[in-house]
Design a protein around this motif. Structure first.
Motif, short mmCIF file in Angstrom:
data_model
loop_
_atom_site.label_atom_id
_atom_site.label_comp_id
_atom_site.label_asym_id
_atom_site.label_seq_id
_atom_site.Cartn_x
_atom_site.Cartn_y
_atom_site.Cartn_z
N THR A 1 0.83 -1.20 0.00
CA THR A 1 0.00 0.00 0.00
C THR A 1 0.87 1.25 0.00
O THR A 1 0.53 2.24 -0.66
CB THR A 1 -0.96 0.00 1.21
OG1 THR A 1 -0.19 -0.12 2.42
CG2 THR A 1 -1.97 -1.13 1.12
N LEU A 2 1.97 1.21 0.71
CA LEU A 2 2.90 2.35 0.70
C LEU A 2 3.53 2.48 -0.68
O LEU A 2 3.67 3.59 -1.20
CB LEU A 2 3.99 2.18 1.76
CG LEU A 2 5.06 3.27 1.83
CD1 LEU A 2 4.43 4.65 2.00
CD2 LEU A 2 6.05 2.98 2.94
N GLY A 3 3.87 1.37 -1.29
CA GLY A 3 4.42 1.40 -2.64
C GLY A 3 3.44 1.99 -3.65
O GLY A 3 3.82 2.80 -4.50
N ALA B 1 3.80 5.37 -5.81
CA ALA B 1 3.68 5.30 -7.27
C ALA B 1 2.68 6.32 -7.81
O ALA B 1 2.90 6.90 -8.88
CB ALA B 1 3.26 3.90 -7.68
N TYR B 2 1.61 6.55 -7.07
CA TYR B 2 0.61 7.52 -7.54
C TYR B 2 0.96 8.96 -7.19
O TYR B 2 0.49 9.88 -7.84
CB TYR B 2 -0.77 7.18 -6.96
CG TYR B 2 -1.43 6.03 -7.68
CD1 TYR B 2 -1.79 6.14 -9.02
CD2 TYR B 2 -1.68 4.85 -7.01
CE1 TYR B 2 -2.39 5.09 -9.68
CE2 TYR B 2 -2.28 3.78 -7.67
CZ TYR B 2 -2.64 3.92 -9.00
OH TYR B 2 -3.23 2.87 -9.66
N LEU C 1 -4.51 2.89 6.51
CA LEU C 1 -4.22 4.31 6.27
C LEU C 1 -3.43 4.51 4.97
O LEU C 1 -3.74 5.40 4.18
CB LEU C 1 -3.44 4.90 7.44
CG LEU C 1 -4.23 5.10 8.72
CD1 LEU C 1 -3.31 5.55 9.85
CD2 LEU C 1 -5.34 6.12 8.51
N LEU C 2 -2.42 3.68 4.75
CA LEU C 2 -1.63 3.79 3.53
C LEU C 2 -2.46 3.41 2.30
O LEU C 2 -2.30 4.00 1.23
CB LEU C 2 -0.38 2.93 3.62
CG LEU C 2 0.66 3.42 4.64
CD1 LEU C 2 1.72 2.35 4.86
CD2 LEU C 2 1.27 4.73 4.19
N GLY C 3 -3.34 2.43 2.46
CA GLY C 3 -4.24 2.06 1.36
C GLY C 3 -5.18 3.20 1.01
O GLY C 3 -5.44 3.47 -0.16
N LEU D 1 -6.77 7.61 -2.60
CA LEU D 1 -6.96 9.04 -2.85
C LEU D 1 -6.01 9.54 -3.93
O LEU D 1 -6.41 10.31 -4.81
CB LEU D 1 -6.74 9.83 -1.55
CG LEU D 1 -7.82 9.67 -0.49
CD1 LEU D 1 -7.40 10.35 0.81
CD2 LEU D 1 -9.15 10.22 -0.99
N ALA D 2 -4.78 9.08 -3.90
CA ALA D 2 -3.82 9.48 -4.92
C ALA D 2 -4.21 8.94 -6.29
O ALA D 2 -4.07 9.63 -7.30
CB ALA D 2 -2.42 9.01 -4.54
N ALA D 3 -4.73 7.71 -6.33
CA ALA D 3 -5.16 7.12 -7.60
C ALA D 3 -6.35 7.89 -8.16
O ALA D 3 -6.42 8.14 -9.37
CB ALA D 3 -5.52 5.65 -7.40
#
Length: 153
Positions: A43-45, A49-50, A135-137, A142-144
């Motif tokens: 999820t952090l990765g 990436a996003y 949280l990271l997910g 949100l970034a995606a």
């Protein structure tokens, strides 16, 4: 699938070249925890990436994962690191993941000696790891979504 191959290869190397001897149950528990760790920390990765540009993503990942591993006591026992790192470690998801992995292969009393950190209940470590994954997910989602809106115009 890729994670399973890496976990199996690492376990095989540990057994053959490193002389690691565990019963089948401990091998299975360790393999399960390592595979789950790939899923949890992916999820952090994804968030990186996003959020980062492609050329910067690798640098950002290294700038995050290496200090997290160091401050969690993966390279040196926390008792051998400056006190401030030992004070920060219990707030890092990687520290709690490490505690779960160590507990899969050794008794809790040995974990305390090996890591230089007092043992805590397994449920606490699981809660930290799962909570950080959630949280990271959420950050990755949100970034995606932000990227999808940006691409659509």
């Amino acid at each position: 699938m890729h994670a399973l191959l890496i976990v199996a290869g690492t376990g095989l190397l540990a057994a053959l070249a490193g002389g690691v001897r565990l019963d089948v149950g401990r091998w299975a528990a360790f393999a399960g925890i390592m595979t789950a760790g790939v899923l949890v920390f992916s999820t952090l990765g994804f968030a990186i990436a996003y959020l980062a540009r492609p050329r910067a993503a690798t640098v950002m990942a290294n700038l995050l994962f290496l200090p997290l591993a160091f401050a969690s006591g993966f390279f040196f026992p926390l008792s051998e690191l400056p006190a401030v790192i030992g004070d920060v470690a219990p707030y890092l998801p990687t520290f709690h993941f490490g505690q779960l992995a160590y507990r899969a292969v050794m008794p809790a009393s040995d974990v305390a000696v090996f890591t230089g950190a007092a043992t805590q209940p397994v449920a606490l470590h699981v809660a930290w790891v799962v909570g950080s994954a959630v949280l990271l997910g959420a950050a990755a989602l949100l970034a995606a979504r932000r990227e999808a809106v940006t691409r659509r115009g």
